[in-house]
Design an enzyme around this catalytic site. Structure first.
Site, PDB file in Angstrom:
ATOM      1  N   GLN A  81      67.227  47.515  94.326  1.00 50.93           N
ATOM      2  CA  GLN A  81      68.285  47.217  93.518  1.00 50.93           C
ATOM      3  C   GLN A  81      68.510  48.325  92.521  1.00 50.93           C
ATOM      4  O   GLN A  81      69.077  48.024  91.361  1.00 50.93           O
ATOM      5  CB  GLN A  81      67.990  46.014  92.736  1.00 50.93           C
ATOM      6  CG  GLN A  81      67.624  44.681  93.482  1.00 50.93           C
ATOM      7  CD  GLN A  81      67.602  43.395  92.907  1.00 50.93           C
ATOM      8  OE1 GLN A  81      68.696  42.821  92.200  1.00 50.93           O
ATOM      9  NE2 GLN A  81      66.523  42.835  93.035  1.00 50.93           N
ATOM     10  N   ARG A 128      72.896  37.502  95.320  1.00 47.06           N
ATOM     11  CA  ARG A 128      73.224  36.894  94.377  1.00 47.06           C
ATOM     12  C   ARG A 128      73.342  35.391  94.934  1.00 47.06           C
ATOM     13  O   ARG A 128      73.622  34.272  94.338  1.00 47.06           O
ATOM     14  CB  ARG A 128      74.542  37.402  93.853  1.00 47.06           C
ATOM     15  CG  ARG A 128      74.602  38.712  93.043  1.00 47.06           C
ATOM     16  CD  ARG A 128      73.353  38.638  92.348  1.00 47.06           C
ATOM     17  NE  ARG A 128      72.361  39.558  92.992  1.00 47.06           N
ATOM     18  CZ  ARG A 128      71.010  39.536  92.586  1.00 47.06           C
ATOM     19  NH1 ARG A 128      70.710  39.117  91.438  1.00 47.06           N
ATOM     20  NH2 ARG A 128      70.191  40.227  93.248  1.00 47.06           N
ATOM     21  N   LYS A 141      60.424  37.480  89.057  1.00 45.09           N
ATOM     22  CA  LYS A 141      59.822  38.838  88.432  1.00 45.09           C
ATOM     23  C   LYS A 141      59.672  38.311  86.894  1.00 45.09           C
ATOM     24  O   LYS A 141      58.659  38.615  86.064  1.00 45.09           O
ATOM     25  CB  LYS A 141      60.445  40.000  88.678  1.00 45.09           C
ATOM     26  CG  LYS A 141      62.070  40.075  87.804  1.00 45.09           C
ATOM     27  CD  LYS A 141      62.404  41.235  88.236  1.00 45.09           C
ATOM     28  CE  LYS A 141      63.978  41.347  87.846  1.00 45.09           C
ATOM     29  NZ  LYS A 141      64.092  41.041  86.334  1.00 45.09           N
ATOM     30  N   THR A 142      60.535  37.557  86.318  1.00 44.05           N
ATOM     31  CA  THR A 142      60.961  37.361  84.695  1.00 44.05           C
ATOM     32  C   THR A 142      59.660  36.300  84.517  1.00 44.05           C
ATOM     33  O   THR A 142      58.940  36.484  83.268  1.00 44.05           O
ATOM     34  CB  THR A 142      62.129  36.548  84.453  1.00 44.05           C
ATOM     35  OG1 THR A 142      63.157  37.464  84.772  1.00 44.05           O
ATOM     36  CG2 THR A 142      62.076  36.194  82.811  1.00 44.05           C
ATOM     37  N   ASP A 189      60.642  45.683  82.194  1.00 44.35           N
ATOM     38  CA  ASP A 189      61.461  44.921  83.286  1.00 44.35           C
ATOM     39  C   ASP A 189      62.467  46.088  83.861  1.00 44.35           C
ATOM     40  O   ASP A 189      62.916  46.837  82.953  1.00 44.35           O
ATOM     41  CB  ASP A 189      61.973  43.753  82.661  1.00 44.35           C
ATOM     42  CG  ASP A 189      62.693  43.009  83.687  1.00 44.35           C
ATOM     43  OD1 ASP A 189      62.272  43.140  84.873  1.00 44.35           O
ATOM     44  OD2 ASP A 189      63.472  41.966  83.356  1.00 44.35           O
ATOM     45  N   GLU A 190      63.159  45.760  85.102  1.00 48.76           N
ATOM     46  CA  GLU A 190      63.998  46.543  85.652  1.00 48.76           C
ATOM     47  C   GLU A 190      63.652  48.130  85.430  1.00 48.76           C
ATOM     48  O   GLU A 190      64.379  48.815  85.577  1.00 48.76           O
ATOM     49  CB  GLU A 190      65.450  46.221  84.761  1.00 48.76           C
ATOM     50  CG  GLU A 190      65.871  44.961  84.921  1.00 48.76           C
ATOM     51  CD  GLU A 190      66.268  44.340  86.341  1.00 48.76           C
ATOM     52  OE1 GLU A 190      66.064  45.195  87.306  1.00 48.76           O
ATOM     53  OE2 GLU A 190      66.685  43.068  86.470  1.00 48.76           O
TER      54      GLU A 190
END
Length: 659
Positions: free
Chosen positions: A242, A592, A27-28, A211-212
């Protein structure tokens, strides 16, 4: 090379866009590439683009990636910041519209807690203070000022909170200060109330990338709407799976609300995972499928099948910690990897105690994330505040922190009166403390104490012109009486020694940093600009951290401990009906891991002298059995693992004896 879904997200700029980006889906990279696309292909000036993240660390990393993707002048023109930093920027320009002077202060948590403590009856418990702070923060995150909170109050308790909120804001205004929640609430109020101001800011920031997005609260989402306007010139990137911060105000419902507010909203999904083994992805997908979804998605990847997910059944938390330490020791030696490739995750910070003991015994280096940072110690923050005030006489937050350290009998009521006088004359608190016209209404003793403090700062400012940073720090500690104040604080000999050592260490930092010729006050500001997480340098060590803190990180191997039905899911969350968020938290932990994952649970725990039986987390049964290796499933493999562990311990013991 972008995959087709990533490319579509980058190139779509004709309306509001929501990108549901699964864990490890890049995504980044999509945000960075979209900014480059807007500048290079769509001809949008870089200074007209705003990228909003949730942490200073994420903003810094995104900015670094953009400097590699765009020419330097364009990368520097971009506004990449947190929501709070964006709100601060807006207030610095529009401060007069909300009754602030240009040099307004932003109070940190310690400052606001001290302020609220003074508003409550003497002897108020810490729980009461933090509960009031949480209630006021909740109101501000909903975009409510004190009057609106009072109007919305229904119970006697809510009316009492609204009254305290009003008193709290009155004191903030007197001190020309805001708290962190005001950095969103005040800009939001301006943009929603002023029909002429909102278009000005929409022109300044013509395209927004968030973002997020799943972590936004109500005020942050409304700020996004106010800045982007009806046309919805934005791309929001997030993952409903998330969303793990509802306890601090995040509203997963914003994912649905944005679709109602923008009927032309386009929704794209990024489902290709570039991080995890296939087995780990299957476990993650199976787990999260038990939650309801407005936009279902399923992660997939091209990585190898990978090792089965190990499920360790341990006798108690000490046995669990010992097994984890042995497993990490073995993995490090067998795979020839760095200690920093591994992480141990848990639901609450208290779970780290047994792990620390076991890792020390096994001589496994570890870094405990989330522990109180050196720069967050009270004595260090106090000393830095003195230095900040020397270099910036208008730093009202620094003034408020130290004006009564050591004690000068200056209570909050006295400081509120001083603040009102400073506000009336449009001067800083330090300038008001020097001005007899501003202190005329105070009692003689308090007025004299303020004059003496101002004179002390003036003497230290003269010393600051000639002394190097470390020598100035020593002078501040002596002339102010703060060193004697530290020595007189209650506590045992060890606590006093620790406080003194922290101040000495600050001096060592200054001696190391002053080689470039910077002044002490400038160095103090540099240190304060760092967020707690950014000050941490884990080095080559196993990371110990909560599941919440692990979000956004990845490791070769991950161990999740304490997976019982009282800890994960947490019994408090179950009582509050937050099972789905607990499941998302476990999902974050699973995703993770790149190559291997270990899940551990205990059969019993000792609490308050009583042995309590535990049940394995219900989430373990939601994972595909074929991808798990539970204790007892493969006796031969477990026997071999025990032999390998024993050999590793023998080798380590031999090395110790020979060293």
């Amino acid at each position: 090379m972008l995959n087709p879904q990533q490319r579509e997200a980058v190139e779509y700029c004709d309306g509001p866009l929501l990108v549901l980006a699964g864990a490890g889906s890049g995504k980044t990279r999509v945000i960075v590439e979209k900014i480059a696309h807007l500048v290079q292909r769509r001809g949008l000036a870089a200074e007209r683009i705003g990228a909003i993240t949730f942490t200073n660390k994420a903003a810094r990393e995104m900015r670094e990636r953009l400097t590699r993707r765009l020419p330097q002048t364009e990368a520097e023109a971009l506004r990449v910041s947190t929501f709070h930093a964006l709100g601060l920027h807006l207030l610095q320009i529009e401060h007069a519209r909300v009754g602030l002077r240009r040099s307004f202060s932003v109070l940190d948590t310690d400052d606001t807690v001290a302020l609220l403590k003074d508003l409550l009856p003497k002897g108020a418990r810490n729980e009461d203070i933090h509960a009031l702070r949480g209630a006021i923060s909740h109101a501000k995150n909903a975009g409510l000022d004190a009057a609106a909170a009072a109007a919305a109050a229904r119970s006697a308790r809510e009316h009492e909170i609204a009254a305290r909120y009003a008193s709290y804001q009155q004191r903030l205004r007197a001190w020309n200060a805001v708290d962190f929640d005001d950095l969103i609430r005040l800009p939001l109020g301006l943009l929603e109330a002023d029909a002429e101001l909102a278009p000005v800011w929409r022109e300044r920031l013509r395209y927004l990338l968030v973002d997020e997005y799943q972590d936004t609260n109500e005020a942050q989402y409304r700020l996004l709407k106010a800045l982007s306007g009806p046309r919805g010139a934005f791309t929001c990137v997030g993952d409903d799976d998330q969303s793990i911060y509802a306890w601090r105000g995040a509203r997963p419902e914003n994912l649905s609300e944005i679709a109602r507010d923008y009927p032309l909203l386009r929704v794209l999904k990024l489902e290709q995972n570039y991080r995890c083994s296939t087995r780990i992805l299957r476990c993650a997908n199976a787990l999260i499928a038990h939650n309801p979804h407005a936009h279902p998605k399923k992660l997939w990847g091209a990585a190898a099948e990978g090792a089965p997910v190990r499920v360790l059944r341990c006798r108690d938390t000490e046995h669990e910690a010992a097994r984890i330490a042995a497993l990490l020791d073995q993995a490090h030696n067998t795979d020839a990897t760095g200690w920093g490739d591994y992480a141990v995750l848990y639901r609450g910070n208290h779970q780290a105690r047994a792990l620390e003991k076991a890792l020390r015994l096994a001589r496994v280096p570890y870094h405990l994330s989330g522990a109180l940072s050196f720069l967050d110690r009270a004595e260090v923050k106090d000393t830095l505040a003195y230095l900040r005030l020397l270099v910036n006489a208008e730093d009202d937050a620094a003034f408020l922190r130290i004006v009564n350290l050591p004690r000068r009998d200056l209570g909050a009521t006295t400081l509120e009166k001083l603040g009102l006088a400073a506000q009336a004359r449009h001067v800083s608190l330090l300038a008001a403390a020097r001005d007899m016209r501003c202190t005329a209404a105070l009692a003689r003793r308090q007025a004299q104490a303020l004059h003496d403090f101002a004179a002390l700062i003036a003497r230290l400012q003269r010393l600051a012109e000639t002394l190097p940073a470390s020598a100035l720090l020593d002078a501040v500690l002596e002339h102010s009486g703060y060193r004697a104040h530290l020595a007189a604080l209650p506590g045992d000999t060890e606590a006093r020694a620790r406080r003194e050592a922290n101040v000495r260490e600050l001096g060592e930092w200054f001696r190391a940093m002053q080689r470039g010729g910077a002044r002490a006050g400038d160095l103090a500001q540099q240190l304060l600009l760092l967020g707690t997480a950014e000050r941490e340098d884990p080095g080559n060590a196993v990371r110990l951290m909560t599941l919440h803190a692990a979000k956004g990180l990845e490791f070769r191997g991950v161990c999740i401990v304490g997976c019982d039905d009282a800890t994960l899911p947490h019994e408090g969350a179950l009582d509050e009906g937050r099972l789905e968020e607990e499941r998302r938290l476990f999902y974050v932990g699973i995703t993770r891991a790149r190559q291997w994952l270990v899940i551990a649970h205990s059969e019993r725990v000792r609490r308050h002298g009583e042995i309590i039986a535990l049940r394995p987390s219900r989430f373990i049964d939601e994972l595909p059995g074929a991808d798990l290796q539970r204790d007892g499933d493969d006796p031969a493999a477990e026997a071999e693992a025990r032999r390998d562990t024993a050999l590793t311990h023998l080798a380590r013991l031999k090395a110790l004896l020979e060293s």
